[in-house]
Design an enzyme around this catalytic site. Structure first.
Site, PDB file in Angstrom:
ATOM      1  N   HIS A  77       0.703  -1.019   0.139  1.00 35.92           N
ATOM      2  CA  HIS A  77       0.076  -0.070  -0.031  1.00 35.92           C
ATOM      3  C   HIS A  77       0.967   1.247   0.143  1.00 35.92           C
ATOM      4  O   HIS A  77       0.284   2.272  -0.492  1.00 35.92           O
ATOM      5  CB  HIS A  77      -0.984   0.085   1.234  1.00 35.92           C
ATOM      6  CG  HIS A  77      -2.194  -0.928   1.021  1.00 35.92           C
ATOM      7  ND1 HIS A  77      -2.276  -2.257   1.328  1.00 35.92           N
ATOM      8  CD2 HIS A  77      -3.299  -0.453   0.745  1.00 35.92           C
ATOM      9  CE1 HIS A  77      -3.460  -2.641   1.004  1.00 35.92           C
ATOM     10  NE2 HIS A  77      -4.205  -1.585   0.604  1.00 35.92           N
ATOM     11  N   GLY A  78       1.875   1.336   0.360  1.00 34.89           N
ATOM     12  CA  GLY A  78       2.934   2.571   0.566  1.00 34.89           C
ATOM     13  C   GLY A  78       4.277   2.195   1.087  1.00 34.89           C
ATOM     14  O   GLY A  78       4.303   1.237   1.881  1.00 34.89           O
TER      15      GLY A  78
END
Length: 467
Positions: free
Chosen positions: A314-315
């Site tokens: 996700h990041g």
């Protein structure tokens, strides 16, 4: 005007000219992506060519070692591209932080690498094709058009669903019929997604953004309320994109996978991940979890690694990794001690089931501060506030809801809770089903179009484009 033009051109091609239709979709997909930034179009083409060639080599080779070498080369190329654009700065900055803690001095100026939109999605989709060929679950395609369109199909290119070649490519080989019903149902699904994004997610996101700009000013009640609102906004944003992608694909006669399923009915972390971002969960299950289990890794380690990777996907930040780690610990603990709740109030009554859902979402929103906050420090401030340890700078005020936010809140919960029932009743027919059909056709659809047109002027990009 992009979609109507592509639709018209696509269906004007004769049904028997399958490759002509596919070529139109591929050109449209490349134009669609190049409109954002033409420089990154080459990345998709390059990944496609690498996996196309690797799959053919794997299928043609008779030696397992050579097959494995081709697969490893494909994974290195794909993960290398993803790692450079998404994680390079993170790794360098983290390494320097560790060195500085050990007494070594060093500085690093971020390269400011632009993250290509949707790279996490199409990279995983492209890799799954080569892996499936290696596992003999998918035959390598000799026609590069099929592989290229599988990787770059524009409705789901930016943010999924993450498809599998075994279900997607066979549809590209069919002589797809033009059914008016598919166009109408596809448009309805597309419009539902637009409403979720523009009318619901936009106003709520604008309201809740203040929480993460000034976490030290928030009260306990405000953090809980804003967390509920932001979760709804994120659900509407991401499921809205999935609805739009599924709807557009259906207009072209192509079926995409469902990515969300009645999320608010989740009662624990296990059922949540069977309802939220379904295709990503399946990807990690099939390509990380099950291989690790087959190779004898302990179950607890496998679960923690998988969810930590989901967070990292996700990041490129520690708060995403920590969020994934907590998800993994919670998922494993839940599966390990699940039997304790058997034959209890929580499992045997409807009220108990509702209580279980509330308790789960409280735990999920609490840990979710690590997902939505810009850093670990702000997340911990909000998490402490949620358990009643308010900062000294807390304003003890509650920002009132604007009319658009209140309307979006009611509409969002209404869509999530009532739309499955609505669809079921319409499909069942009868007096009520016909009444709902006419209400949707004459009132809801025109109203939705008006609200979407008005909201488009102020809407923001999809949250999951950032991943």
């Amino acid at each position: 005007m992009f979609l109507p033009v592509v639709l018209f051109t696509y269906w004007m091609v004769p049904r028997r000219c399958v490759q002509g239709r596919n070529l139109i979709l591929l050109v449209a997909s490349y134009i669609f992506y190049a409109y954002w930034d033409y420089r990154f179009l080459g990345l998709i083409v390059f990944s496609t060519l690498v996996d196309y060639a690797a799959a053919l080599f794997i299928q043609a080779s008779e030696q397992t070692g050579r097959k494995r070498s081709a697969l490893i080369l494909s994974l290195i190329v794909n993960l290398g591209i993803l790692g450079y654009f998404k994680y390079f700065d993170f790794f360098i900055e983290s390494a320097l932080t560790v060195l500085n803690q050990l007494g070594f001095s060093g500085q690093y100026t971020s390269l400011g690498i632009i993250l290509p939109v949707g790279i996490s999605f199409y990279t995983f989709q492209s890799m799954s094709y080569t892996i499936d060929v290696f596992r003999k679950r998918q035959k390598a395609e000799r026609n590069p058009l099929y592989v290229a369109l599988y990787v770059a199909f524009f409705p789901q290119l930016m943010a999924g669903p993450i498809e599998r070649a075994g279900t997607f490519i066979p549809q590209l080989k069919d002589q797809r019929e033009l059914y008016f019903g598919n166009l109408i149902k596809g448009f309805h699904r597309f419009l539902l997604g637009m409403v979720k994004k523009v009318v619901v997610s936009g106003p709520i996101t604008a309201y809740t953004t203040l929480q993460w700009l000034n976490p030290a000013l928030r009260s306990t009640e405000e953090v809980w309320f804003m967390s509920i609102l932001f979760f709804l906004a994120l659900l509407m944003d991401f499921s809205g994109y999935s609805d739009m992608a599924i709807g557009i694909a259906r207009m072209f006669g192509i079926q995409l996978s469902e990515n969300f399923r009645r999320v608010f009915r989740a009662k624990n972390f296990t059922s949540f991940w069977q309802r939220w971002h379904i295709t990503l969960g399946r990807w990690f299950r099939d390509y990380v979890f099950l291989p690790m289990m087959r190779n004898g890794y302990p179950r607890w380690l496998t679960v923690v690694v998988v969810f930590s990777l989901i967070g990292f996907w996700h990041g490129a930040a520690w708060h995403f990794i920590l969020w994934g780690l907590l998800m993994g610990v919670a998922w494993y603990a839940e599966s390990r001690f699940n039997g304790i709740l058997d034959n209890t109030f929580l499992r045997t009554t409807r009220l108990g089931s509702a209580v279980q859902s509330v308790l789960f979402f409280c735990a999920f929103l609490f840990t979710g501060q690590l997902f939505v906050s810009p850093n670990v420090e702000d997340a911990f401030v909000l998490m402490k506030t949620m358990v009643g340890i308010e900062p000294a700078t807390c304003l003890e005020t509650f920002r009132p809801l604007e009319r658009s936010t209140s309307f979006a809140l009611v509409l969002g919960f209404g869509i999530e809770l009532l739309s499955p029932y609505w669809s079921h009743r319409m499909d069942a027919g009868g007096v009520l089903g016909n009444l709902l059909w006419w209400l949707r056709t004459l009132v809801l659809i025109p109203m939705a179009i008006i609200l979407c047109v008005e909201g488009l002027w102020s809407t923001q990009e999809f949250v999951y484009f950032l991943f």
